[in-house]
Design a protein around this motif. Structure first.
Motif, PDB file in Angstrom:
ATOM      1  N   ALA A 192       0.837  -1.170  -0.072  1.00 48.77           N
ATOM      2  CA  ALA A 192       0.085   0.191  -0.156  1.00 48.77           C
ATOM      3  C   ALA A 192       0.820   1.295   0.105  1.00 48.77           C
ATOM      4  O   ALA A 192       2.021   1.212   0.396  1.00 48.77           O
ATOM      5  CB  ALA A 192      -0.808   0.015   1.228  1.00 48.77           C
ATOM      6  N   LYS A 193       0.368   2.530  -0.462  1.00 42.04           N
ATOM      7  CA  LYS A 193       1.097   3.770  -0.338  1.00 42.04           C
ATOM      8  C   LYS A 193       1.233   3.987   1.114  1.00 42.04           C
ATOM      9  O   LYS A 193       0.774   3.734   1.788  1.00 42.04           O
ATOM     10  CB  LYS A 193       0.060   4.726  -1.118  1.00 42.04           C
ATOM     11  N   ARG A 194       2.457   4.828   1.191  1.00 46.73           N
ATOM     12  CA  ARG A 194       2.759   5.195   2.286  1.00 46.73           C
ATOM     13  C   ARG A 194       1.559   5.982   3.037  1.00 46.73           C
ATOM     14  O   ARG A 194       0.993   7.076   2.206  1.00 46.73           O
ATOM     15  CB  ARG A 194       3.926   6.112   2.512  1.00 46.73           C
ATOM     16  N   GLY A 195       1.278   6.105   4.274  1.00 47.09           N
ATOM     17  CA  GLY A 195       0.058   6.765   4.790  1.00 47.09           C
ATOM     18  C   GLY A 195       0.518   8.176   5.407  1.00 47.09           C
ATOM     19  O   GLY A 195       1.777   8.751   4.880  1.00 47.09           O
ATOM     20  N   GLY A 196      -0.190   8.868   6.247  1.00 49.10           N
ATOM     21  CA  GLY A 196       0.170  10.195   6.663  1.00 49.10           C
ATOM     22  C   GLY A 196      -0.409  11.171   5.623  1.00 49.10           C
ATOM     23  O   GLY A 196      -1.158  10.980   4.498  1.00 49.10           O
ATOM     24  N   LYS A 197      -0.507  12.427   6.231  1.00 51.47           N
ATOM     25  CA  LYS A 197      -1.108  13.504   5.490  1.00 51.47           C
ATOM     26  C   LYS A 197       0.007  13.997   4.238  1.00 51.47           C
ATOM     27  O   LYS A 197       1.170  13.640   4.235  1.00 51.47           O
ATOM     28  CB  LYS A 197      -1.291  14.726   6.368  1.00 51.47           C
ATOM     29  N   GLY A 198      -0.683  14.540   3.331  1.00 49.82           N
ATOM     30  CA  GLY A 198       0.215  14.839   2.116  1.00 49.82           C
ATOM     31  C   GLY A 198       0.195  14.032   1.133  1.00 49.82           C
ATOM     32  O   GLY A 198      -0.410  12.805   1.134  1.00 49.82           O
ATOM     33  N   PHE A 199       1.399  14.058   0.124  1.00 51.02           N
ATOM     34  CA  PHE A 199       1.482  13.284  -1.184  1.00 51.02           C
ATOM     35  C   PHE A 199       2.498  12.493  -0.548  1.00 51.02           C
ATOM     36  O   PHE A 199       3.566  12.726   0.165  1.00 51.02           O
ATOM     37  CB  PHE A 199       1.639  14.133  -2.116  1.00 51.02           C
ATOM     38  N   ALA A 200       2.531  11.225  -1.191  1.00 52.95           N
ATOM     39  CA  ALA A 200       3.723  10.329  -0.784  1.00 52.95           C
ATOM     40  C   ALA A 200       4.839  10.847  -1.723  1.00 52.95           C
ATOM     41  O   ALA A 200       6.083  10.667  -1.097  1.00 52.95           O
ATOM     42  CB  ALA A 200       3.329   8.797  -1.278  1.00 52.95           C
ATOM     43  N   ARG A 201       4.888  11.287  -2.769  1.00 50.61           N
ATOM     44  CA  ARG A 201       6.210  11.729  -3.375  1.00 50.61           C
ATOM     45  C   ARG A 201       6.342  13.288  -3.325  1.00 50.61           C
ATOM     46  O   ARG A 201       5.243  14.025  -3.408  1.00 50.61           O
ATOM     47  CB  ARG A 201       6.245  11.111  -4.889  1.00 50.61           C
ATOM     48  N   ALA A 202       7.610  13.851  -3.705  1.00 55.35           N
ATOM     49  CA  ALA A 202       7.726  15.009  -3.663  1.00 55.35           C
ATOM     50  C   ALA A 202       7.182  15.857  -4.805  1.00 55.35           C
ATOM     51  O   ALA A 202       7.139  15.244  -5.988  1.00 55.35           O
ATOM     52  CB  ALA A 202       9.330  15.481  -3.531  1.00 55.35           C
TER      53      ALA A 202
END
Length: 796
Positions: free
Chosen positions: A688-698
């Motif tokens: 799964a994609k990384r959690g947390g707020k914001g986007f996973a990639r810069a």
């Protein structure tokens, strides 16, 4: 289920048209699947009178008739019926009419040199019965020239679908009750007259299987004359799709179709000793009325005497004791059988009958006495005979369900306001008993009524679902939140991506034949269904590939040169604790020609393992998998060719997909011509994609400086996969090396034995300043060192 409008009107006093009846049936939940008008089939057939009958000049068995249709000059008709004679009235098919039995279109023609203007018809030819020994003979007062459809009073036939929860509507009588409750006419209830018994029942009747057959009623009729059933009964049976056989058999079928109550008649002379409802003995056999022999087991209820089994209880009678044309004495059986037991027996024997359908859904346990009385009355009226006393063995369920009902619940659950008086009227019209305190007693035949919500459904159904107002669901303020889960979004995205790549989506069964499932089980235990829809669909699929293989075979059998199929679905495996374990999966199958033959390319090219690998990597990339970090390893499974397949893994244990050419043994098992390549992507294995707020990639920032490319040619062991070398090279300096690709593989002259040459293009991306020579040399040395760990050496 089929029935004629004339039959319906026998139980329902109504002036409604055929269209109005059909509309009301649909409105109250009895779906009309079709309406057939027999009058259309009989167009072109007239009541005619034979004026003269002369011998055919050139055929001993033919006659030349002069036939009057009531208008114009008489018509000459050649006829071979033995009963054709002057003065009789019959049915004439005029030129242009179509014979219902065989679709033949009549025309003026010459028969053995004599002109014939149509055909005098038999009962069978007009599909009015089975008699075909002669032409139809009409009464002397039949109006010559009249349309036979009008004279015959052909009635429209309704074909309706009865839902499994409404066995009370498996007879015309129950349908008439529902229509009357809905206001389409007046219900005409049947009140059977008492039968005078002339003698005690000479047969001992009992039930030794109180669970399978709680109640078994019977009586004997002696001195009956078994012949043809009357025309009115034959018309109704034919409308229902039943073939008239004989009066005694037709009467039992009539009871079942009219009242939803199966019954059976035994030839008394062919019975021996007591007639008992009991469990079958292991290995016991019975020759059924369909002329097939069935082997029984102790879970099945049967009707038997001293000589053995005569009836698979509630499903089909036996041939040995069936009534014949010369039968005069019969034993009538009407019983209540356990619905669940009937269903299990029918499935085990693979035997589906009208009786089974009604018994396994649940017949009316309160209709045994009335049903036997109606059956006896019809036999005495049509066949004559004297009836014995009734023997009642056991007792059916007799405790009605009483439900405390709040009539205001109808508005809360049904969304429609119906007055209390109207609700009471509806329920009572449906034969419910409503007390002053709204304690509702349900009729025993309504097995589907379990609580107040079911009573609301009955009220709303009869009052009219079309009267329910459309009301929007409450909605929160602001922008609506998405409802799709991440898994659903992923599957949608993959469907679009697969379709964009030229693949066609297939939806196949989740069930497989046992042999196909075992071929793809890889030794894992399978989920086998206790109650499959068929023997060929009894195992839950451990893979999606078998379904796609079957689909590809169907396409190939119909001349398709290629199949490019994909499916998103579930695999079903047993978890270690024995529970069900579903795995979301995407499967791709490529079969046949990749490119067709043509002037530019010559012969057609076929799909290979690299095509499968390309599809796997492209779809994994769409799913968000780190394709650049995947390892290609073997062990795709015994279903794949060992030298032309592999797995894509994230680490040594996490298998994201398997791909390759299917093994010849797999293709043989499915009778498919090869080569065929396949992919199976395990969606639940993709991280799964990384959690947390914001986007996973810069956010993307384009580089300020131009990329630099360097080529390296390595001599490597012949068995080394190019992907392993490429992965090592790209990992030599993760800061500067942003990409790499293999652009040449060579083995032959100039390359040592057991070696091959692999050329790799490496893309370097400088940061804030350009590379210096020593920096480029350091990166190159790191690349060569990383390759050397795999046994590679720089060429030249």
């Amino acid at each position: 289920m089929k029935f004629s409008q004339e039959w319906l009107e026998y139980f329902l006093d109504t002036d409604a048209s055929t269209a109005e009846i059909a509309a009301k049936l649909n409105a109250i939940g009895i779906e009309v699947e079709g309406i057939e008008d027999p009058a259309e089939k009989l167009a072109g057939f007239r009541v005619a009178e034979v004026l003269t009958a002369e011998k055919h000049p050139d055929a001993d068995k033919l006659q030349v008739l002069s036939v009057s249709t009531g208008e114009g000059a008489p018509l000459q008709v050649v006829c071979g019926a033995p009963n054709a004679r002057a003065g009789m009235k019959g049915v004439l098919g005029l030129p242009g009419a179509e014979v219902p039995a065989n679709g033949m279109k009549l025309k003026k023609s010459a028969i053995r040199g004599v002109e014939s203007n149509g055909m005098m018809c038999s009962v069978r030819e007009l599909e009015l019965g089975e008699e075909h020994d002669g032409i139809i003979e009409l009464p002397a007062d039949a109006p010559v020239g009249a349309s036979f459809a009008d004279y015959h009073a052909a009635s429209p036939i309704f074909d309706v679908a009865i839902t499994p929860n409404r066995p009370d509507c498996m007879g015309v009588y129950g349908i008439a009750r529902d229509l009357a409750a809905a206001g389409l006419g007046t219900f005409k209830p049947i009140e059977p007259s008492a039968i005078t018994a002339s003698f005690p029942c000479p047969v001992e009747i009992r039930t030794d299987d109180a669970k399978g057959c709680p109640a078994f009623y019977g009586r004997v009729i002696k001195g009956a004359t078994n012949g043809q059933s009357p025309d009115w009964m034959q018309r109704r049976l034919i409308a229902a799709g039943q073939r008239p056989i004989s009066a005694l058999v037709d009467i039992t079928n009539y009871l079942m179709l009219a009242f939803g109550r199966p019954a059976h008649a035994y030839d008394l002379a062919r019975l021996s000793g007591p007639v008992i409802a009991r469990r079958a003995k292991d290995g016991e056999q019975v020759l059924a009325l369909n002329e097939k022999t069935y082997t029984l087991d102790p879970s099945m209820t049967v009707i038997a005497d001293d000589d053995g089994v005569h009836d698979i209880a509630g499903i089909m009678g036996g041939e040995h004791s069936s009534v014949q044309d010369g039968t005069t004495d019969v034993l009538l059986e009407i019983a209540y059988f356990d619905p669940e037991a009937i269903g299990v027996t029918g499935r085990r024997l693979g035997l589906a009958t009208d009786a089974r359908t009604r018994f396994e859904r649940g017949v009316d346990p309160a209709f045994l006495d009335d049903g036997l009385t109606i059956l006896t009355s019809l036999i005495q009226r049509i066949c004559g005979g004297e009836a014995s006393e009734v023997v009642r063995a056991g007792s059916p369920p007799s405790e009605p369900k009483v439900i405390a009902f709040d009539h205001t619940l109808t508005e809360r659950l049904g969304g429609i306001e119906v007055t209390a008086a109207e609700q009471k009227r509806i329920l009572e019209a449906l034969d419910f008993s409503v007390a002053d305190d709204w304690q509702v007693t349900c009729p025993l035949r309504r097995h589907d009524i379990e609580g107040p919500a079911d009573l609301v459904e009955e009220v709303v159904r009869i009052h009219g679902l079309d009267a329910v107002q459309s009301v929007a669901l409450p909605r929160a303020d602001g922008v609506a939140r998405p409802t799709a889960t991440p898994e659903q979004k992923l599957e949608r995205r993959l469907r679009r991506a697969a379709a964009a790549r030229g693949l066609n989506e297939a939806i196949t069964w989740s069930f497989l034949p046992t042999d196909q499932a075992e071929h793809f089980a890889d030794g894992q235990p399978l989920w086998v269904l206790d109650n499959p829809i068929s023997e060929d669909m009894k195992v839950m699929r451990p893979s999606l590939i078998p379904g796609l293989l079957s689909a590809a075979k169907r396409n190939d059998d119909r001349g398709a040169s290629a199949a490019r199929l994909f499916e998103v679905g579930r695999r079903y495996l047993r978890a270690k604790d024995g529970s069900s374990d579903e795995h979301p999966t995407l499967a791709v199958l490529l079969a046949g020609e990749k490119t067709s033959r043509g002037w530019a390319g010559g012969k057609a090219t076929m799909f290979d393992a690299f095509d499968a690998k390309g599809e796997a990597e492209a779809l994994l990339a769409e799913a968000g998998a780190p394709v650049s970090r995947l390892q290609v390893m073997g062990d795709a499974g015994g279903q794949f060719h060992p030298g032309q397949s592999g797995t894509l893994r994230l680490g040594p244990k996490n298998v994201l997909a398997r791909f390759g050419t299917l093994h010849p043994a797999t293709l043989d098992a499915f009778d498919v011509d090869g080569p065929v390549v396949a992919v199976e992507i395990y969606l639940d294995a993709i991280p799964a994609k990384r959690g947390g707020k914001g986007f996973a990639r810069a956010p993307y920032a384009p580089p300020a400086l131009q990329a630099v490319k360097r080529d390296f040619a390595f001599l490597v062991p012949a068995e080394l996969p190019a992907g392993d070398l490429l992965r090592a090279v790209k990992g030599a300096d993760k800061v500067n090396i942003v990409d790499g690709r293999v652009f040449d593989v060579f083995a032959g002259q100039g390359v040592p034995e057991g070696k091959k040459s692999i050329a790799v293009e490496v893309t370097l991306q400088p940061g804030e300043k350009s590379y210096k020579d020593d920096e480029l040399k350091a990166i190159s040395d790191a690349v060569v060192a990383a390759a050397a760990k795999l046994g590679a050496e720089l060429r030249g």
